[in-house]
Design a protein around this motif. Structure first.
Motif, PDB file in Angstrom:
ATOM      1  N   UNK A  86      -1.491   7.128   4.077  1.00 24.64           N
ATOM      2  CA  UNK A  86      -1.323   6.689   2.685  1.00 24.64           C
ATOM      3  C   UNK A  86      -2.645   6.163   2.109  1.00 24.64           C
ATOM      4  N   UNK A  87      -3.418   5.469   2.933  1.00 23.25           N
ATOM      5  CA  UNK A  87      -4.698   4.928   2.463  1.00 23.25           C
ATOM      6  C   UNK A  87      -5.711   6.033   2.184  1.00 23.25           C
ATOM      7  N   UNK A  88      -5.721   7.080   3.007  1.00 24.09           N
ATOM      8  CA  UNK A  88      -6.592   8.228   2.749  1.00 24.09           C
ATOM      9  C   UNK A  88      -6.145   8.936   1.473  1.00 24.09           C
ATOM     10  N   UNK A  89      -4.819   9.082   1.320  1.00 25.99           N
ATOM     11  CA  UNK A  89      -4.276   9.735   0.123  1.00 25.99           C
ATOM     12  C   UNK A  89      -4.658   8.980  -1.143  1.00 25.99           C
ATOM     13  N   UNK A  90      -4.796   7.646  -1.029  1.00 26.90           N
ATOM     14  CA  UNK A  90      -5.142   6.818  -2.189  1.00 26.90           C
ATOM     15  C   UNK A  90      -6.549   7.094  -2.701  1.00 26.90           C
ATOM     16  N   UNK A  91      -7.329   7.864  -1.939  1.00 26.97           N
ATOM     17  CA  UNK A  91      -8.696   8.204  -2.364  1.00 26.97           C
ATOM     18  C   UNK A  91      -8.801   9.626  -2.904  1.00 26.97           C
ATOM     19  N   UNK A  92      -7.698  10.383  -2.891  1.00 24.82           N
ATOM     20  CA  UNK A  92      -7.718  11.794  -3.297  1.00 24.82           C
ATOM     21  C   UNK A  92      -7.147  11.970  -4.704  1.00 24.82           C
ATOM     22  N   UNK A 149      -6.534   4.230  -9.755  1.00 26.44           N
ATOM     23  CA  UNK A 149      -7.539   3.551  -8.932  1.00 26.44           C
ATOM     24  C   UNK A 149      -6.847   2.510  -8.045  1.00 26.44           C
ATOM     25  N   UNK A 150      -6.777   2.817  -6.775  1.00 19.12           N
ATOM     26  CA  UNK A 150      -6.134   1.883  -5.842  1.00 19.12           C
ATOM     27  C   UNK A 150      -7.028   0.655  -5.679  1.00 19.12           C
ATOM     28  N   UNK A 151      -6.482  -0.563  -5.809  1.00 19.18           N
ATOM     29  CA  UNK A 151      -7.303  -1.776  -5.692  1.00 19.18           C
ATOM     30  C   UNK A 151      -8.098  -1.807  -4.386  1.00 19.18           C
ATOM     31  N   UNK A 152      -9.376  -2.144  -4.475  1.00 21.38           N
ATOM     32  CA  UNK A 152     -10.246  -2.178  -3.296  1.00 21.38           C
ATOM     33  C   UNK A 152      -9.736  -3.182  -2.273  1.00 21.38           C
ATOM     34  N   UNK A 153      -9.343  -4.369  -2.755  1.00 23.91           N
ATOM     35  CA  UNK A 153      -8.886  -5.413  -1.823  1.00 23.91           C
ATOM     36  C   UNK A 153      -7.650  -4.949  -1.054  1.00 23.91           C
ATOM     37  N   UNK A 154      -6.792  -4.146  -1.730  1.00 27.41           N
ATOM     38  CA  UNK A 154      -5.579  -3.660  -1.084  1.00 27.41           C
ATOM     39  C   UNK A 154      -5.910  -2.613  -0.022  1.00 27.41           C
ATOM     40  N   UNK A 155      -6.894  -1.763  -0.329  1.00 26.86           N
ATOM     41  CA  UNK A 155      -7.329  -0.771   0.656  1.00 26.86           C
ATOM     42  C   UNK A 155      -7.943  -1.439   1.884  1.00 26.86           C
ATOM     43  N   UNK A 156      -8.804  -2.442   1.645  1.00 24.94           N
ATOM     44  CA  UNK A 156      -9.441  -3.165   2.760  1.00 24.94           C
ATOM     45  C   UNK A 156      -8.384  -3.839   3.619  1.00 24.94           C
ATOM     46  N   UNK A 177       0.823  -1.209   0.000  1.00 23.64           N
ATOM     47  CA  UNK A 177       0.000   0.000   0.000  1.00 23.64           C
ATOM     48  C   UNK A 177       0.859   1.262   0.000  1.00 23.64           C
ATOM     49  N   UNK A 178       1.833   1.313   0.876  1.00 26.18           N
ATOM     50  CA  UNK A 178       2.646   2.517   1.031  1.00 26.18           C
ATOM     51  C   UNK A 178       3.492   2.787  -0.211  1.00 26.18           C
ATOM     52  N   UNK A 179       4.173   1.769  -0.717  1.00 23.80           N
ATOM     53  CA  UNK A 179       5.030   1.977  -1.884  1.00 23.80           C
ATOM     54  C   UNK A 179       4.222   2.415  -3.099  1.00 23.80           C
ATOM     55  N   UNK A 180       3.066   1.777  -3.334  1.00 23.01           N
ATOM     56  CA  UNK A 180       2.261   2.099  -4.513  1.00 23.01           C
ATOM     57  C   UNK A 180       1.761   3.548  -4.464  1.00 23.01           C
ATOM     58  N   UNK A 181       1.261   3.985  -3.319  1.00 22.93           N
ATOM     59  CA  UNK A 181       0.740   5.349  -3.210  1.00 22.93           C
ATOM     60  C   UNK A 181       1.858   6.373  -3.403  1.00 22.93           C
TER      61      UNK A 181
END
Length: 414
Positions: A370-376, A384-391, A78-82
């Protein structure tokens, strides 16, 4: 593919000379980033934690390792991708979400990195002392610091850092494997307890995850990719490979150390509490094993010194433009400061414990950001950050926050 420019020694490390990102696979760079993160994690504290928890939990420590590996992979992916998609360092992303937040995170991560680096420098000194008894740990620490500083004084510091961490990381794995083969551990029992433990230790999980991807460690490889111009959605295949490779390398060393220690403990040996890893290596392979421990400790410590200094300064770059401009000099100053503090104050083990606890608390905060940033869209554009990865990421954030609070309660009130 954009060319990489090595800036003058007085200024920063590698940076892309073009606005376009690197899209081709660069094995040396990706593995360098992976080894930088992995060897940042595999330091003196890593060696001590693994042997101590193995002696405490026995084969059930395999369950702790398995859980920590799963949490590590989820957090790091999650962190590296964002970071790579946003084309910004973690603290800059945090500032985009809430002005000032990035500065607070940068300060906390750099402070934890400094505490860890004092322990890393001390570990390098102790490793030198094992190899050359005539050298005191303080002298050994000073020599190791000179070696680390020399790497950053060279013209191609970024490339040399990548290659040095790969070579030393490979040597560390090879030496640990030799000791493992000397102990004949009960592998079957370890596999069984990995899924059916006799005891579950929450503090051990927090310590392992915090020590592997907590604090500055998980950002070491990602910030290295940013500095080298590996950014954008086109780079995601490289990011996936690099992040998983980094966790796999750190986990491989963890598993080998665990099995080696388990093999020694299963023979009825009690490890020396003053230096459990050294005791384990010596029981496994005699005097040769003891010298090998010195090499392993030094290799783990010197690469951690480099990783901690590089990544901590990469966080501080946000605080002032001069830190960005003279990042190489700041990295050298970070190493020198860590060494001076160790030489005059010491106490590396206590500092490593404190820093490990700090890292465990920092991870859920930084991962959540990072997860919040993935939605901005303002940060990641049309990605589009993968849903399964966010969960998975939010589950890890909640679990780490809850376990960190439990650990704090246990430390303060029990």
């Amino acid at each position: 593919m954009a060319s990489e420019k090595m800036i003058s020694p007085a200024s920063g490390l590698s940076a892309s000379t073009s606005s376009s990102p690197r899209t081709g696979f660069n094995w040396s760079l990706i593995m360098g980033a992976a080894f930088l993160m992995a060897t940042s994690a595999v330091g003196p504290g890593f060696l001590t934690q693994t042997t101590v928890f193995t002696q405490t939990l026995g084969a059930s420590f395999a369950f702790v390792i398995l859980v920590s590996i799963l949490l590590d992979i989820g957090a790091q992916l999650n962190i590296w991708r964002v970071i790579v998609v946003a084309k910004k360092r973690a603290q800059d992303i945090a500032n985009d979400l809430l002005p000032g937040l990035g500065f607070a995170i940068a300060g906390a991560v750099a402070l934890g990195g400094l505490a860890f680096n004092i322990g890393n420098v001390g570990g390098a000194g102790m490793g030198m002392n094992v190899l050359f008894p005539s050298l005191s740990p303080v002298v050994g620490a000073a020599i190791s610091a000179v070696i680390a500083v020399t790497i950053f004084l060279l013209k191609d510091a970024g490339k040399i850092m990548d290659r040095f961490t790969i070579v030393m990381g490979g040597a560390l794995i090879a030496m640990t494997l030799y000791v493992l083969l000397s102990t004949e551990p009960p592998v079957g029992e370890a596999l069984y307890r990995a899924v059916w433990p006799e005891e579950v230790n929450v503090i051990a999980i927090i310590t392992l995850v915090g020590g592997t991807v907590g604090g500055y460690i998980t950002f070491a490889g990602a910030h290295r990719l940013i500095d080298a111009g590996v950014t954008g959605q086109e780079a995601l295949p490289q990011v996936n490979r690099g992040s998983i490779s980094a966790i796999s390398l750190a986990s491989l060393v963890r598993v080998m150390l665990f099995l080696a220690a388990l093999g020694v403990i299963s023979q009825g040996v009690t490890l020396d509490p003053s230096n459990p890893p050294a005791s384990m290596f010596q029981h496994a392979a005699g005097n040769v094993g003891y010298k090998l421990f010195g090499l392993v400790l030094w290799a783990a410590a010197i690469t951690s010194v480099i990783g901690a200094a590089y990544t901590s300064v990469s966080f501080l770059k946000t605080l002032h433009p001069l830190i960005e401009k003279y990042s190489r000099a700041c990295i050298i100053g970070f190493i020198v400061t860590s060494t001076v503090i160790f030489c005059f104050i010491g106490k590396p083990i206590a500092l490593l414990i404190i820093a490990g606890a700090l890292n465990g608390f920092i991870l859920p905060v930084t991962l959540g950001i990072m997860l919040i940033a993935a939605t901005r869209k303002s940060i990641i554009g049309d990605y589009k950050h993968p849903v399964w990865m966010s969960v998975f990421g939010w589950l890890i954030t909640i679990m780490m926050a809850a376990m960190s609070l439990y650990t704090l309660y246990t430390m303060l009130f029990k």
